[in-house]
Write an enzyme that holds these catalytic residues in place. Structure first.
Site, PDB file in Angstrom:
ATOM      1  N   SER A 209       0.520  -1.252  -0.240  1.00 34.36           N
ATOM      2  CA  SER A 209       0.063   0.026   0.245  1.00 34.36           C
ATOM      3  C   SER A 209       0.810   1.021   0.606  1.00 34.36           C
ATOM      4  CB  SER A 209      -0.450   0.532   1.290  1.00 34.36           C
ATOM      5  OG  SER A 209      -2.126  -0.643   0.836  1.00 34.36           O
ATOM      6  N   GLY A 210       0.797   1.725  -0.542  1.00 28.94           N
ATOM      7  CA  GLY A 210       1.158   3.700  -0.807  1.00 28.94           C
ATOM      8  C   GLY A 210       2.112   3.436  -2.011  1.00 28.94           C
TER       9      GLY A 210
HETATM   10  N1  ARG Z   1      -4.567  -2.304   1.930  1.00 26.44           N
HETATM   11  C1  ARG Z   1      -3.160  -3.041   1.883  1.00 26.44           C
HETATM   12  C2  ARG Z   1      -1.828  -2.798   2.325  1.00 26.44           C
HETATM   13  O1  ARG Z   1      -1.957  -2.116   2.979  1.00 26.44           O
HETATM   14  C3  ARG Z   1      -3.097  -3.330   0.263  1.00 26.44           C
HETATM   15  C4  ARG Z   1      -3.980  -4.081  -0.703  1.00 26.44           C
HETATM   16  C5  ARG Z   1      -3.136  -3.914  -2.285  1.00 26.44           C
HETATM   17  N2  ARG Z   1      -4.169  -5.372  -2.503  1.00 26.44           N
HETATM   18  C6  ARG Z   1      -3.860  -5.740  -3.708  1.00 26.44           C
HETATM   19  N3  ARG Z   1      -4.685  -7.033  -4.191  1.00 26.44           N
HETATM   20  N4  ARG Z   1      -3.809  -5.060  -5.058  1.00 26.44           N
HETATM   21  O2  ARG Z   1      -0.925  -3.156   1.773  1.00 26.44           O
END
Ligand code: ARG
Length: 256
Positions: A209-210
């Site tokens: 994420s990010g």
């Molecule tokens: N929310 C996730 C994180 O905090 C990222 C998820 C991305 N997932 C995906 N299936 N592309 O790291």
């Protein structure tokens, strides 16, 4: 990154995985020479001793762009790391504390919209190539093939806590809008990018994420959410830069 944070921050079911260790799933190891602007946004609150938590992109010597949902801990616990492909090796790379956090005012935890934040580095990473923002909305077009970078879960498809990358085709907004659960969870054509593989196998995952989704040398979007990781029919959802570029640029002009 650990699943717990994703579960807490983004709407529960979105980030739940089977409990397996999904970094980028189905990617390949890459180097910080190839991607000097990729930043590990670590925190002392991480479940991992390396501090691994989220990704980010260096867009000015003292500014990084990440996901708003990554900023759920006290600012003082975060630190940005540049030049460290293996997060288990603290002897390499540069580290900076975070002196300021700006969350996009439109960020909404219910529909995951505007999942973007700009952080100011206490100690700028001078001399490191930066990633320019993509300012054109038409860059998000089905058929383009951007690359995602991160240290997140690999679901045993790669080494742990090591920078990976994966090419993830832009599937176009229609693909994610055809998925009822994605619509229910707030997928928005104007502000999201839908990328990955309908057959599954390669995707961003918890801990990514990010992190940057890069197209033609520009920051197209940042890793936001998905249902599980690399599952058939459930591509990755990214927060798109172009629609918020003006707001971001205003932040990039701010001094420390
Ligand atoms: N929310 C996730 C994180 O905090 C990222 C998820 C991305 N997932 C995906 N299936 N592309 O790291």
């Amino acid at each position: 990154m650990r699943i717990s944070r994703g579960v807490l921050v983004v709407a529960g079911l979105l980030t739940l995985t089977s409990g397996a260790k999904p970094c980028i799933v189905g990617g390949t190891v890459t180097s910080v020479t190839e991607a000097p602007w990729v930043i590990a946004l670590n925190t002392t609150q991480s479940n991992s001793s390396s501090g691994r938590y989220c990704g980010a992109a260096l867009v000015k010597p003292d500014k990084i762009v990440t996901a708003a949902h990554c900023m759920d801990e006290a600012t003082s616990t975060y630190y940005a790391v540049q030049g460290r492909a293996d997060l288990g090796d603290p002897t390499v790379g540069r580290v900076s504390a975070i002196s300021k956090v700006w969350i996009h005012p439109g960020y909404n935890t219910k529909n995951n919209r505007y999942d973007i934040a700009v952080l100011t580095l206490a100690k700028p990473f001078t001399g490191v190539p930066v990633l320019p923002l993509e300012t054109r909305a038409r860059a998000d077009a089905a058929g383009a093939v951007p690359t995602v970078y991160g240290w997140g879960e690999t679901q045993d498809t790669g080494p742990d806590e090591t920078l990976q990358k994966a090419a993830v085709p832009d599937l176009g907004d229609k693909t994610c809008l055809a998925n009822k659960s994605y619509v229910a969870n707030g997928y928005a054509a104007a502000t999201n990018v839908c990328a990955g593989y309908l057959q599954g196998g390669t995707d961003a995952c918890q801990g990514d994420s990010g992190g940057p989704l890069v197209l033609n040398g520009r920051l197209l979007a940042v890793v936001s959410w998905g249902e599980g990781c690399a599952q058939p029919g459930n591509p990755g959802v990214y927060a798109e830069i172009a629609p918020v570029a003006k707001a971001l640029e205003a932040q990039l002009r701010q001094d420390r």
